[in-house]
Scaffold this active site. Structure first.
Site, PDB file in Angstrom:
ATOM      1  N   LYS A 142     -14.423   8.494  -2.925  1.00  9.49           N
ATOM      2  CA  LYS A 142     -15.681   8.741  -2.207  1.00  9.49           C
ATOM      3  C   LYS A 142     -16.217  10.129  -2.539  1.00  9.49           C
ATOM      4  CE  LYS A 142     -13.763   5.842   1.360  1.00  9.49           C
ATOM      5  NZ  LYS A 142     -12.847   5.829   2.516  1.00  9.49           N
ATOM      6  N   THR A 175      -8.399   6.771  -1.307  1.00  9.67           N
ATOM      7  CA  THR A 175      -9.759   6.244  -1.485  1.00  9.67           C
ATOM      8  C   THR A 175     -10.769   7.334  -1.152  1.00  9.67           C
ATOM      9  OG1 THR A 175      -9.533   5.299   0.720  1.00  9.67           O
ATOM     10  CG2 THR A 175      -9.302   3.787  -1.135  1.00  9.67           C
ATOM     11  N   LYS A 190      -8.218  13.690   5.603  1.00 10.23           N
ATOM     12  CA  LYS A 190      -7.299  12.553   5.505  1.00 10.23           C
ATOM     13  C   LYS A 190      -6.307  12.660   6.653  1.00 10.23           C
ATOM     14  CE  LYS A 190      -6.250  14.135   1.320  1.00 10.23           C
ATOM     15  NZ  LYS A 190      -6.344  13.020   0.407  1.00 10.23           N
ATOM     16  N   ARG A 191      -5.538  11.613   6.873  1.00 12.34           N
ATOM     17  CA  ARG A 191      -4.499  11.695   7.900  1.00 12.34           C
ATOM     18  C   ARG A 191      -3.570  12.862   7.592  1.00 12.34           C
ATOM     19  NH1 ARG A 191      -4.130   7.704  12.064  1.00 12.34           N
ATOM     20  NH2 ARG A 191      -2.139   8.703  12.473  1.00 12.34           N
ATOM     21  N   LYS A 220       1.101  14.285   2.060  1.00 13.43           N
ATOM     22  CA  LYS A 220      -0.248  14.635   1.616  1.00 13.43           C
ATOM     23  C   LYS A 220      -0.400  16.150   1.451  1.00 13.43           C
ATOM     24  CE  LYS A 220      -2.323  10.571   3.918  1.00 13.43           C
ATOM     25  NZ  LYS A 220      -3.045   9.797   2.885  1.00 13.43           N
ATOM     26  N   HIS A 257       0.802  -1.228   0.000  1.00  8.83           N
ATOM     27  CA  HIS A 257       0.000   0.000   0.000  1.00  8.83           C
ATOM     28  C   HIS A 257       0.830   1.270   0.000  1.00  8.83           C
ATOM     29  CE1 HIS A 257      -3.982  -1.824   0.959  1.00  8.83           C
ATOM     30  NE2 HIS A 257      -3.219  -2.765   1.486  1.00  8.83           N
TER      31      HIS A 257
HETATM   32  C1  OX2 Z   1      -2.834   3.661   2.570  1.00  9.55           C
HETATM   33  C2  OX2 Z   1      -2.224   4.493   1.447  1.00  9.55           C
HETATM   34  O1  OX2 Z   1      -1.471   5.560   1.980  1.00  9.55           O
HETATM   35  C3  OX2 Z   1      -3.328   5.031   0.543  1.00  9.55           C
HETATM   36  O2  OX2 Z   1      -2.793   5.705  -0.550  1.00  9.55           O
HETATM   37  C4  OX2 Z   1      -4.221   3.887   0.062  1.00  9.55           C
HETATM   38  O3  OX2 Z   1      -5.340   4.382  -0.609  1.00  9.55           O
HETATM   39  C5  OX2 Z   1      -4.685   3.039   1.230  1.00  9.55           C
HETATM   40  O4  OX2 Z   1      -3.585   2.589   1.997  1.00  9.55           O
HETATM   41  C6  OX2 Z   1      -5.451   1.809   0.770  1.00  9.55           C
HETATM   42  O5  OX2 Z   1      -4.738   1.107  -0.183  1.00  9.55           O
HETATM   43  N1  OX2 Z   1      -0.844   2.506   5.336  1.00  9.55           N
HETATM   44  N2  OX2 Z   1      -1.913   3.107   4.838  1.00  9.55           N
HETATM   45  C7  OX2 Z   1      -1.826   3.105   3.513  1.00  9.55           C
HETATM   46  O6  OX2 Z   1      -0.694   2.514   3.179  1.00  9.55           O
HETATM   47  C8  OX2 Z   1      -0.097   2.145   4.341  1.00  9.55           C
HETATM   48  C9  OX2 Z   1       1.196   1.432   4.443  1.00  9.55           C
END
Ligand code: OX2
Length: 826
Positions: free
Chosen positions: A671, A667, A559-560, A565, A367
């Protein structure tokens, strides 16, 4: 023929009358109270179990259908699940939603008042955990036999509060009032070992089989949450493990002599394993606890998977035909070594046979691309905590590197790069390498991400095994993020498309496209947005005290908080708007509300300071009599799934402004676009695919792409040169430096300024001009409501691809090779 066993009397009916009868009887017999004396929690719990009962019957039929079919199962291993509230979802999925209001009226209670007790289980941090929840929803909806495994953290993601604008974390005691949605399954408990020693097996001259005697043993107790599919009878489960001390842990002798604390030492140590989501890993004990959690999840889940396999199967040859395990990022990757240990040491299989089974069983989703997010564990720590697993890592690496040497004779550099062990002062195990070596398929989560994975981070592996690499672009469940979050828009869509079929076939949203030019439809679309924005405005006023105008452009960044970001870039834009208004108060400006939402990791000081700065900027902007006429900044605390469901339907503009090449997918971007927000974004993650689908005309693109960002960094990036070359940028940075947002104190936010002008790791300053200019075109577009609405409609109409149903179908076809099992009606 065996005689049919007696079946439980069907206690749930499918009429309003029966539902009401069950509700009253549950209140009386389950909760032990009466309508007259019921409290809020009594009402909530009773409603919850009455709805839950309707899922139990489906779950029983699902289990029976799975038992009969003995299918291949997907086992999703994830350290995180962000499920969101359960009540409204389960009302929808059982089709009982429509009864609640009449019954509540009958009983004189408000459903909204009960919903406040529906606490969301915050068992995750962000996108990764929410993706796990969306995939589980879609698997059930598509009748895929699946079980999710996770940890039942006693305290989930912290609750964010603000004190003087600073983030203060409070514990999330989510089970305080009990959790009506889970079923404990104590009979399926498992024992998990840690520490200890290993000895050779005298019968194995190769020394590949050894015996491990753990030094500490902990119990894992499961409970499961039901995961219903929408529009189908399938109900899957997520099994969550909680750590408990083994029976012998209580030291009665010590208790007897008054050593009360020491007497429970072992109990506390054992139960700490599932105490909190993501323990602080800035300390040695914190890191050890985190690794313990990971192994605890893996060990319990694998034993449970084997137990389930053996219900209908025997022998190991067929194991990988019936079991496919998806590793959600590197957190559960110790499962590779644990399955090898179980097969070789405990079940006596030869190494090669065990390795064949293991490799066929696992798949790995990555991810991230950020090097710091790719986990590595110190060899020393593993040797102490999991001595046998460390030996297995060495053996796997030994055979793997033989393969590498065969493929690249004489190239010791590639051996060093690919090794599972990273050499250096402190030797470490690279979990991503272990995952790739131990898996059949490896996937990234958006096209660009997969390309960059194969081209950079895991390049050597993609060269050696190109067939292992796949892309599966993320998706989101339209049930939660459109139907539940945005009932007004859902109704309008259903009205236009004729029925609710789009909820399980989201590409049908294309049918809205031709209506984008219909003035009546546009007006209805705008009314829905206005209605959602009025609802958000009221909620924001309640929670922050700030009044916002529902007719202003609603610009959201949710978002976080993370440097990549680039909330700092958004903030520079906000300050620029403020400076412009101050410089020319007579001009007219497009009224905007900028809404921030998100948490920073408790140890991430730079981002916590940025949160404080956002709040400080909000304070200055919102109280400035001139500026606040056009601009408001709000930051509701404690952004979570529940709040997302409230904010997303009200958004006009979606901020997806990460530095290109850094956001794996995103994601929230999906949304928001699905709910008709227009995106302002970089060519990063899934933004690219969103733009491809909605069309370049309906997307606000700015900034460097990945090659440009890479080139700039290589050429020696100097943020100061951008600062010096751009008057508005300089003014924005100087406004922070001047102490404007700290009552004149120049020191408070100096680290933010230093980070921007010093390193600016994610090159926000380089993208500033392009971003601000792009925001001007956004404002321009907003002044033409017909054009804006058209773009908004087309965003929704063309985002059907981003349903997690499509994502799950792709996993099924490319990676899992599983077939659905239909569950019959009652
Ligand atoms: C997140 C990613 O940062 C994000 O871009 C992605 O949409 C989401 O995972 C689902 O795939 N921890 N969180 C993420 O990656 C990690 C490692």
């Amino acid at each position: 023929m065996t005689e049919a066993r007696p079946r439980p009397r069907r206690t749930v009916g499918d009429s309003l009358e029966e539902f009401e009868r069950d509700l009253i009887s549950n209140l009386y017999y389950q909760r032990g109270t009466t309508i007259e004396s019921a409290s809020g929690p009594d009402g909530y719990h009773t409603l919850a179990v009455t709805v839950r009962d309707r899922l139990v019957d489906r779950y029983a039929r699902t289990a029976a259908a799975h038992y009969a079919a003995n299918p291949r199962f997907v086992y999703y291993l994830s350290a995180e699940y962000l499920l969101g509230r359960q009540l409204r979802q389960n009302l929808l999925y059982t089709d009982t939603e429509r009864w609640v209001r009449p019954i509540a009226e009958d009983l004189g209670v408000s459903p909204e008042a009960l919903e406040v007790y529906d606490v969301e289980p915050g068992l995750g941090n962000g996108g990764l955990g929410r993706l796990a929840a969306c995939l589980m929803d879609s698997m059930a909806t598509l009748d895929i036999p699946a079980v999710g495994y996770g940890i039942r953290y006693e305290f989930g993601i912290f609750k964010q509060t603000f004190r003087d604008g600073k983030q203060v974390e409070r514990p999330d005691d989510w089970t305080f009032y009990g959790n009506p949605w889970e079923f404990p399954a104590p009979d399926d408990r498992q024992l998990v070992g840690f520490y200890g020693t290993t000895v050779a097996d005298p019968k194995d001259p190769e020394n590949l089989r050894r015996k491990w005697t753990p030094g500490e043993t902990v119990r894992g107790e499961p409970s499961h949450m039901l995961v219903p599919g929408y529009g189908t009878q399938t109900v899957n489960i997520i099994r969550l493990w909680q750590a408990r001390a083994s029976r012998e842990s209580f030291d009665l002798a010590r208790f007897g002599v008054g050593q009360y604390v020491e007497a429970v030492d072992d109990i506390v140590r054992a139960e700490n394993i599932s105490k909190v989501l993501y323990p602080d890993d800035s300390t040695e004990p914190g890191r050890e606890l985190r690794l313990k959690q990971q192994y605890f999840l893996v060990a319990c889940s694998l034993r449970d998977i084997i137990r389930r396999y053996r219900l209908r199967n025997s022998g190991w040859e067929g194991f990988a035909d019936k079991v496919v395990i998806q590793l959600n990022d590197t957190h559960p990757v110790m499962a590779v070594t644990e399955l090898m240990r179980l097969l070789v040491d405990e079940h006596g299989l030869g190494w090669d046979e065990a390795w064949g089974i293991t490799r066929r069983t696992f798949n790995y989703t990555c991810h991230t691309l950020l090097p710091e997010a790719l986990e590595t564990w110190p060899v020393q720590l593993l040797e102490r905590l999991l001595p046998r697993h460390m030996e297995i890592v060495y053996a796997i690496n030994h055979f793997f590197l033989e393969e590498v040497r065969q493929a690249y004779p004489g190239d010791e550099d590639v051996v060093r790069r690919m090794s599972i062990i990273q050499e250096g002062d402190e030797r470490r195990v690279r979990m991503a390498h272990l995952a790739v070596v131990g898996s059949t398929a490896v996937n990234g989560v958006a096209e660009l991400h997969t390309k960059l994975l194969a081209g950079t981070t895991l390049h050597d592996f993609a060269q050696l095994w190109p067939e292992r690499f796949h892309n599966v672009t993320n998706g989101v469940t339209p049930r939660r993020f459109l139907r539940m979050a945005n009932p007004a828009l859902s109704e309008l869509i259903t009205e236009m498309l004729g029925d609710e079929g789009w909820l399980t076939d989201l590409e049908r949203l294309h049918g809205l496209g031709p209506h984008a030019d219909d003035p009546a439809f546009r007006a209805a679309w705008r009314d829905v947005k206005r209605h959602n924005k009025a609802g958000l405005a009221a909620a924001v006023e309640r929670s922050t005290g700030v009044l916002i105008d529902p007719d202003a452009l609603c610009d959201v960044m949710i978002k976080r908080f993370h440097e990549y970001k680039r909330q700092q870039l958004k903030l520079l834009h906000v300050i620029t708007m403020m400076n412009r208004i101050r410089a020319d108060p007579q001009a007219t400006y497009v009224p905007r509300t900028v809404l921030f939402g998100g948490k920073a990791a408790p140890g991430y000081h730079a981002m916590k300071l940025l949160i404080e700065l956002v709040n400080a900027v909000a304070g200055v902007v919102n109280t400035d009599p001139v500026v606040s006429r056009y601009l408001r900044v709000v930051f509701p605390a404690d952004y979570n799934v529940t709040k997302a469901q409230f904010i997303i339907p009200a958004a006009d503009l979606s901020e997806q402004i990460s530095l290109a090449g850094k956001e794996a997918s995103g994601t929230g971007n999906m949304k928001l676009a699905l709910n008709g927000a227009l995106t302002i974004g970089t060519l990063d993650g899934a933004n690219i695919e969103i733009r491809d689908r909605v069309g370049a005309d309906n997307f606000f693109l700015f900034g460097m792409d990945t090659p440009a960002a890479t080139a700039l960094r290589r050429s020696g990036y100097s943020p100061r040169s951008f600062y010096e070359a751009d008057f508005e940028l300089r003014l924005a940075v100087d406004t922070i430096a001047s102490g404007t947002f700290a009552k004149g104190d120049r020191d408070v936010f100096a680290p933010v300024v230093d980070a921007m002008l010093g390193r600016d790791e994610y090159m926000a300053l380089a993208d500033y001009r392009s971003y601000v200019d792009c925001q001007d075109t956004v404002a321009e577009a907003w002044t033409d409501p017909d054009r804006w609405t058209r773009m908004s409609i087309l965003n929704t109409a063309r985002c059907g691809f981003f349903s997690s149903d499509r994502t799950v179908r792709e996993y099924c076809e490319q990676i899992w090779k599983v077939d659905p099992v239909r569950v019959g009606e009652a």
